[in-house]
Design a protein around this motif. Structure first.
Motif, mmCIF file in Angstrom:
data_model
loop_
_atom_site.group_PDB
_atom_site.id
_atom_site.type_symbol
_atom_site.label_atom_id
_atom_site.label_comp_id
_atom_site.label_asym_id
_atom_site.label_seq_id
_atom_site.Cartn_x
_atom_site.Cartn_y
_atom_site.Cartn_z
ATOM 1 N N ARG A 69 10.457 -11.700 12.800
ATOM 2 C CA ARG A 69 11.314 -12.516 11.931
ATOM 3 C C ARG A 69 12.387 -11.669 11.243
ATOM 4 O O ARG A 69 12.640 -11.790 10.047
ATOM 5 N N GLY A 70 12.980 -10.749 12.000
ATOM 6 C CA GLY A 70 14.034 -9.911 11.455
ATOM 7 C C GLY A 70 13.556 -8.659 10.757
ATOM 8 O O GLY A 70 14.381 -7.896 10.234
ATOM 9 N N HIS A 71 12.266 -8.400 10.764
ATOM 10 C CA HIS A 71 11.697 -7.212 10.128
ATOM 11 C C HIS A 71 11.104 -6.303 11.205
ATOM 12 O O HIS A 71 10.310 -6.757 12.044
ATOM 13 N N ALA A 72 11.469 -5.034 11.167
ATOM 14 C CA ALA A 72 10.971 -4.075 12.151
ATOM 15 C C ALA A 72 9.549 -3.652 11.798
ATOM 16 O O ALA A 72 9.271 -3.245 10.665
ATOM 17 N N VAL A 73 8.662 -3.751 12.781
ATOM 18 C CA VAL A 73 7.268 -3.334 12.609
ATOM 19 C C VAL A 73 6.923 -2.366 13.728
ATOM 20 O O VAL A 73 6.994 -2.717 14.908
ATOM 21 N N ARG A 74 6.571 -1.160 13.348
ATOM 22 C CA ARG A 74 6.186 -0.141 14.340
ATOM 23 C C ARG A 74 4.783 -0.450 14.848
ATOM 24 O O ARG A 74 3.841 -0.633 14.076
ATOM 25 N N LEU A 75 4.653 -0.526 16.176
ATOM 26 C CA LEU A 75 3.363 -0.768 16.819
ATOM 27 C C LEU A 75 2.920 0.500 17.536
ATOM 28 O O LEU A 75 3.729 1.147 18.211
ATOM 29 N N GLN A 76 1.641 0.833 17.405
ATOM 30 C CA GLN A 76 1.110 1.987 18.118
ATOM 31 C C GLN A 76 -0.273 1.663 18.655
ATOM 32 O O GLN A 76 -1.200 1.383 17.894
ATOM 33 N N LEU A 77 -0.398 1.664 19.970
ATOM 34 C CA LEU A 77 -1.704 1.508 20.601
ATOM 35 C C LEU A 77 -2.450 2.830 20.530
ATOM 36 O O LEU A 77 -1.875 3.899 20.732
ATOM 37 N N ARG A 115 -2.128 10.975 13.685
ATOM 38 C CA ARG A 115 -1.894 11.226 12.259
ATOM 39 C C ARG A 115 -0.413 11.533 12.024
ATOM 40 O O ARG A 115 0.187 11.086 11.040
ATOM 41 N N GLY A 116 0.197 12.297 12.949
ATOM 42 C CA GLY A 116 1.616 12.606 12.825
ATOM 43 C C GLY A 116 2.483 11.360 12.901
ATOM 44 O O GLY A 116 3.464 11.229 12.161
ATOM 45 N N VAL A 117 2.126 10.414 13.772
ATOM 46 C CA VAL A 117 2.869 9.150 13.867
ATOM 47 C C VAL A 117 2.739 8.369 12.573
ATOM 48 O O VAL A 117 3.713 7.823 12.054
ATOM 49 N N ALA A 118 1.523 8.338 12.020
ATOM 50 C CA ALA A 118 1.303 7.617 10.761
ATOM 51 C C ALA A 118 2.100 8.250 9.626
ATOM 52 O O ALA A 118 2.701 7.551 8.806
ATOM 53 N N ALA A 153 -2.682 9.933 5.745
ATOM 54 C CA ALA A 153 -1.347 10.465 6.037
ATOM 55 C C ALA A 153 -0.273 9.398 5.940
ATOM 56 O O ALA A 153 0.834 9.648 5.474
ATOM 57 N N GLY A 154 -0.584 8.180 6.401
ATOM 58 C CA GLY A 154 0.422 7.130 6.422
ATOM 59 C C GLY A 154 0.170 6.028 5.432
ATOM 60 O O GLY A 154 0.787 4.962 5.514
ATOM 61 N N ALA A 155 -0.746 6.271 4.481
ATOM 62 C CA ALA A 155 -1.124 5.224 3.513
ATOM 63 C C ALA A 155 -1.492 3.941 4.248
ATOM 64 O O ALA A 155 -1.131 2.828 3.828
ATOM 65 N N LEU A 156 -2.211 4.093 5.371
ATOM 66 C CA LEU A 156 -2.657 2.938 6.137
ATOM 67 C C LEU A 156 -4.016 2.463 5.624
ATOM 68 O O LEU A 156 -4.784 3.233 5.046
ATOM 69 N N ARG A 157 -4.302 1.188 5.869
ATOM 70 C CA ARG A 157 -5.578 0.621 5.476
ATOM 71 C C ARG A 157 -6.200 -0.074 6.678
ATOM 72 O O ARG A 157 -5.493 -0.663 7.504
ATOM 73 N N ASP A 158 -7.513 0.009 6.751
ATOM 74 C CA ASP A 158 -8.227 -0.669 7.829
ATOM 75 C C ASP A 158 -8.333 -2.145 7.466
ATOM 76 O O ASP A 158 -8.848 -2.503 6.400
ATOM 77 N N ALA A 159 -7.845 -3.015 8.353
ATOM 78 C CA ALA A 159 -7.879 -4.452 8.070
ATOM 79 C C ALA A 159 -9.307 -4.934 7.827
ATOM 80 O O ALA A 159 -9.533 -5.817 6.995
ATOM 81 N N ALA A 160 -10.273 -4.340 8.530
ATOM 82 C CA ALA A 160 -11.667 -4.725 8.313
ATOM 83 C C ALA A 160 -12.122 -4.369 6.905
ATOM 84 O O ALA A 160 -12.901 -5.095 6.283
ATOM 85 N N ARG A 161 -11.630 -3.254 6.380
ATOM 86 C CA ARG A 161 -11.961 -2.854 5.012
ATOM 87 C C ARG A 161 -11.372 -3.830 4.002
ATOM 88 O O ARG A 161 -12.030 -4.223 3.035
ATOM 89 N N ILE A 162 -10.122 -4.244 4.227
ATOM 90 C CA ILE A 162 -9.473 -5.189 3.322
ATOM 91 C C ILE A 162 -10.247 -6.512 3.290
ATOM 92 O O ILE A 162 -10.433 -7.117 2.232
ATOM 93 N N ASP A 163 -10.743 -6.935 4.457
ATOM 94 C CA ASP A 163 -11.432 -8.222 4.559
ATOM 95 C C ASP A 163 -12.927 -8.122 4.233
ATOM 96 O O ASP A 163 -13.628 -9.128 4.276
ATOM 97 N N GLY A 164 -13.403 -6.910 3.913
ATOM 98 C CA GLY A 164 -14.793 -6.759 3.517
ATOM 99 C C GLY A 164 -15.791 -6.733 4.653
ATOM 100 O O GLY A 164 -16.977 -7.030 4.449
#
Length: 324
Positions: free
Chosen positions: A198-206, A228-231, A259-270
């Motif tokens: 929707r007009g917002h860039a989202v970096r995807l990494q498999l 970790r370097g990508v993050a 490193a990238g201030a990422l969060r595990d979606a499973a952690r967020i959802d409990g």
């Protein structure tokens, strides 16, 4: 005929029990010590760290042996080991989700199809759950060709792939337009892309690094280090998903989060520590090595782990919301 005194026999039993308890506690303590030191160690420690919660079983057995042997040091040691395990079983990472204005819902599916064997089960899952972005690991030539046919080609016109056989092939499918992004070098394919959501860039990494097999721990650590370097280099929103071959008890995985201030979606959802591998393990057995990690621009509303036929991994289905 001489008979050994009854007390001597009891002492021998107590001594044997104390030795067995000590050996069990020494092994558990070695693994917990590496975890406390924020390291992954050498074989067999990385492999055991993946199943750290289940070290409670030998620890309880050792504590019972120490009680039967009346070995006070072992009793204290066993209680201390149980306390340390309980401490490190606490889920790692932030539970906070983004709270800005919603931009778009994004449903993500990540699935290791085990050398392409679970391809048809994956297609059924895609049809049933209608994800927006699909990360597929161990997707060989036949798997990729199958996922490019008929309605799937129409539903997911945008894709990035590493074309290879066996476990080396990987694929990203998307309903959102994709731009090229560098793949991460590894033993197995790890393509990247930038999605226009929707007009917002989202970096995807498999994600699919080498597992920490004996003799391959160095490769595993190196490939997780590249992720970790990508993050760390991310600029904006990011989704990093797939088979990490690592759990929250591995330092190399925690460093990707940090490193990238990422969060595990499973952690967020409990639902941290929900097993994703091996899928054949009954009930709560197994370990969570498949993850969907998101940057702080996302909230996670629901995360489920789905069983697919013909593959040893459960797929991760995450309902995300990208927020401004």
């Amino acid at each position: 005929m001489r008979y050994a005194p009854r007390g001597a026999g009891r002492r021998r039993v107590h001594r044997a029990g104390a030795w067995a308890a000590g050996l069990l506690l020494a092994g558990v303590s070695a693994v917990v010590g590496v975890r406390a030191a924020d390291r992954d160690g050498i074989t067999p420690v990385p492999q055991l760290l993946a199943f750290l919660p289940w070290l409670i079983v030998p620890t309880v057995a050792a504590l019972l042996l120490a009680l039967l042997a009346r070995w006070r040091t072992g009793m204290v040691w066993g209680v201390a080991a149980l306390g340390a395990l309980a401490w490190y079983m606490e889920p790692y990472g932030s539970t906070s989700g983004a709270t800005g204005v919603p931009v778009s819902g994004v449903r993500v599916l990540a699935s290791n199809v085990q050398f392409g064997r679970g391809t048809h089960a994956l297609i059924d899952t895609i049809t049933r759950h209608d994800p927006d972005i699909v990360f597929v690991e161990e997707c060989d030539y036949a798997c990729q060709d199958t996922l490019a046919r008929d309605s799937l080609k129409t539903a997911y016109p945008y894709r990035r792939a590493v074309r290879a056989g066996g476990s080396e092939g990987s694929l990203i499918l998307s309903v959102f337009p994709l731009k090229a992004a560098p793949a991460v070098a590894g033993t197995m394919g790890m393509p990247g892309a930038v999605a226009d959501v929707r007009g917002h860039a989202v970096r995807l990494q498999l994600v699919h690094p080498m597992p920490p097999l004996p003799g391959q721990v160095g490769v595993w650590r190196t490939e997780l280090g590249r992720l970790r370097g990508v993050a760390a280099a991310r600029d904006g929103a990011m989704i990093m998903a797939g088979d990490f071959n690592a759990t929250q008890d591995h330092a190399a995985f925690r460093r990707i989060l940090d490193a990238g201030a990422l969060r595990d979606a499973a952690r967020i959802d409990g639902v941290s520590r929900t097993p994703s591998w091996p899928s054949s393990a009954p009930g709560p057995l197994g370990t969570q090595i498949d993850h969907v990690l998101v940057s702080d621009g996302f909230s996670a509303e629901a995360v489920r782990f789905l069983r697919l036929a013909e593959t040893d991994h459960r797929a991760v289905l995450a309902d995300l919301t990208l927020r401004r």
